[in-house]
Design a protein around this motif. Structure first.
Motif, mmCIF file in Angstrom:
data_model
loop_
_atom_site.group_PDB
_atom_site.id
_atom_site.type_symbol
_atom_site.label_atom_id
_atom_site.label_comp_id
_atom_site.label_asym_id
_atom_site.label_seq_id
_atom_site.Cartn_x
_atom_site.Cartn_y
_atom_site.Cartn_z
ATOM 1 N N MET A 62 -66.102 -61.578 66.674
ATOM 2 C CA MET A 62 -64.745 -62.111 66.688
ATOM 3 C C MET A 62 -64.659 -63.559 66.213
ATOM 4 O O MET A 62 -64.494 -64.476 67.009
ATOM 5 C CB MET A 62 -64.170 -62.019 68.120
ATOM 6 C CG MET A 62 -63.937 -60.606 68.590
ATOM 7 S SD MET A 62 -65.425 -59.843 69.283
ATOM 8 C CE MET A 62 -65.569 -60.698 70.833
ATOM 9 N N GLU A 103 -59.004 -62.046 67.724
ATOM 10 C CA GLU A 103 -59.592 -61.297 68.833
ATOM 11 C C GLU A 103 -60.546 -62.219 69.597
ATOM 12 O O GLU A 103 -61.056 -63.199 69.067
ATOM 13 C CB GLU A 103 -60.331 -60.059 68.333
ATOM 14 C CG GLU A 103 -59.392 -58.975 67.823
ATOM 15 C CD GLU A 103 -60.129 -57.710 67.386
ATOM 16 O OE1 GLU A 103 -60.478 -57.625 66.202
ATOM 17 O OE2 GLU A 103 -60.347 -56.826 68.233
ATOM 18 N N SER A 104 -60.813 -61.852 70.853
ATOM 19 C CA SER A 104 -61.690 -62.652 71.701
ATOM 20 C C SER A 104 -62.472 -61.700 72.597
ATOM 21 O O SER A 104 -62.184 -60.503 72.640
ATOM 22 C CB SER A 104 -60.860 -63.587 72.585
ATOM 23 O OG SER A 104 -60.079 -62.796 73.477
ATOM 24 N N VAL A 131 -61.223 -57.891 73.541
ATOM 25 C CA VAL A 131 -62.063 -56.722 73.232
ATOM 26 C C VAL A 131 -62.398 -55.966 74.515
ATOM 27 O O VAL A 131 -62.317 -54.734 74.568
ATOM 28 C CB VAL A 131 -63.355 -57.146 72.484
ATOM 29 C CG1 VAL A 131 -64.316 -55.969 72.354
ATOM 30 C CG2 VAL A 131 -63.001 -57.691 71.103
ATOM 31 N N ASN A 157 -56.588 -55.228 67.148
ATOM 32 C CA ASN A 157 -57.913 -55.057 67.786
ATOM 33 C C ASN A 157 -58.921 -54.364 66.862
ATOM 34 O O ASN A 157 -59.680 -53.488 67.296
ATOM 35 C CB ASN A 157 -57.797 -54.259 69.086
ATOM 36 C CG ASN A 157 -56.917 -54.948 70.111
ATOM 37 O OD1 ASN A 157 -55.728 -54.623 70.217
ATOM 38 N ND2 ASN A 157 -57.473 -55.914 70.824
ATOM 39 N N ALA A 173 -61.714 -55.365 65.465
ATOM 40 C CA ALA A 173 -63.140 -55.532 65.785
ATOM 41 C C ALA A 173 -63.523 -54.667 66.984
ATOM 42 O O ALA A 173 -64.591 -54.050 67.003
ATOM 43 C CB ALA A 173 -63.453 -56.998 66.051
#
Ligand code: MG
Length: 388
Positions: free
Chosen positions: A92, A98-99, A103, A135, A137
């Protein structure tokens, strides 16, 4: 086995125990179980999803046109079925939104219990994609783990399942970030064993020319340039492209903002070099919109939700007679080896993300004489380091 138990324990603690999801009875593959002793936490015939946060430590400060950083947030994922483990990963970088928290929240919502088999990739991944709009990733981590698992159950690597010749895997680019002339020269000299360099530009005219001149002062390697949307004016951008052509540059990635497609189409029409879409390409549905604007696309698993959609993008782009490149974020050899599976089918590969980190946790695809070297191990071809 102890290491694996530790992994699950870590995941369990970090997510308050909410990561296991059962599938209905799955007896047909029981003969494919590994020789490992079944885990206490595993019920036979069930796909178990687990994860743990794992931040990636960068070897050097990484500078793009807009930012610098020393680490990248990551989540490592496992999907286990009857003792066979598929590995996946979400990486990310901050600019993608994203973080670790987002996730983990996404993965907490994934329920694989309605699926009878990991071979139902189309249905499972359509379901995963439908959980939220973005989302990508997080979705990729599930996709990659499922592909690893399916490949291991079949006993074949994905490049072979896709019908690709691993000997056709290209050289990988090695990235030279924006820095002072002296540092750029040193980094370029250290990268002399790579057959092609990727140089980050897009800050300003003086810096851009200085970057290329610093590389050229010590190297004749072909260069791919990534402007990361940094150029603001199409006339300037085209002049730069032509100057770069004279400097031995072979392609230019994302010269201008993804909001300036008319200008990019104007450049592509006149450019001597292929103009590749990176920030402008996220998902499969973007590809037809980019036809006629860019010469080709840069596919990254973390943008496009994983290997299944990456393969579809590659084939759609080819049908539209577009160039194809496969790229990466900062990733371990898990996601890099996943992306490398399709590299024999691309024009250029930029898969150096695992080489830029100091704490890789897998053995997988290698770089030999600058060229990607795929192995014949099943799935992604990876083995966890320090796990026996
Ligand atoms: Mg790029």
């Amino acid at each position: 086995m102890n290491s694996r138990r530790d992994f699950l324990k870590t995941a369990s603690l970090s997510t308050m125990g909410g990561m296991f999801f059962g599938a209905s009875s799955f007896g047909s593959l029981s003969g494919l179980r590994s020789d490992e002793t079944p885990l206490q936490t595993t019920k036979p015939g069930r796909m178990n999803l687990s994860w743990k946060p794992y931040d990636l430590a960068l070897r050097h400060v990484f500078t793009l046109a807009g930012s610098s950083r020393t680490s990248t947030q990551g989540i490592q994922v496992e999907i286990e079925l009857d003792g066979v483990v598929g590995y996946g990963e979400a990486s990310m970088p901050p600019y993608l939104g994203e973080s670790k928290a987002s996730v983990i929240e996404f993965l907490s919502r994934v329920d694989l219990s309605t699926f009878k088999s990991p071979f139902e990739l189309e249905d499972i991944l359509n379901y995963v994609d439908g959980i939220t709009e973005n989302n990508t990733a997080a979705k990729a981590s599930i996709d990659i783990a499922l592909h690893d698992l399916v490949g291991k159950l079949i006993g074949q690597p994905w490049h072979k399942i896709w019908g690709l010749d691993k000997e056709k895997a290209p050289s990988t680019m090695f990235t030279i970030g924006i820095d002072t002339p002296e540092v750029v020269k040193t980094k370029t000299q250290e990268a002399s064993h790579f057959n092609i360099l990727k140089v980050k530009l897009g800050r300003n005219d003086k810096s851009d020319r200085e970057m290329i001149e610093s590389v050229r002062a010590v190297s004749n390697q072909p260069i791919a340039v990534d402007a990361n949307q940094g150029w603001k004016d199409k006339f300037y951008a085209l002049d730069m492209v032509e100057w770069l052509h004279e400097q031995g540059v072979v392609l230019v990635e994302q010269p201008m903002s993804k909001k300036q497609h008319d200008d990019i189409a104007w450049i592509t029409e006149r450019s001597s070099l292929p103009i590749m879409a990176d920030e402008s390409l996220q998902r499969l549905s973007d590809v037809p919109k980019l036809h006629g604007i860019f010469s080709g696309v840069n596919i990254k698993l973390m943008k496009c939700t994983g290997m299944r959609e990456a393969w579809k993008i590659l084939n759609l782009a080819r049908a539209l007679q577009m160039k194809v490149m496969v790229g990466c974020m900062t990733e371990t050899s898990c996601a890099i080896s996943a992306a490398a599976q399709l590299s024999p089918a691309v024009d250029w590969a930029d898969l150096d993300g695992n080489l830029l980190i100091a704490n890789d946790i897998y053995d997988g695809v290698k770089v030999v004489d600058g060229k990607l070297q795929l192995n014949d191990r099943p799935g992604l071809g990876i083995v966890p380091l320090n796990k026996n």
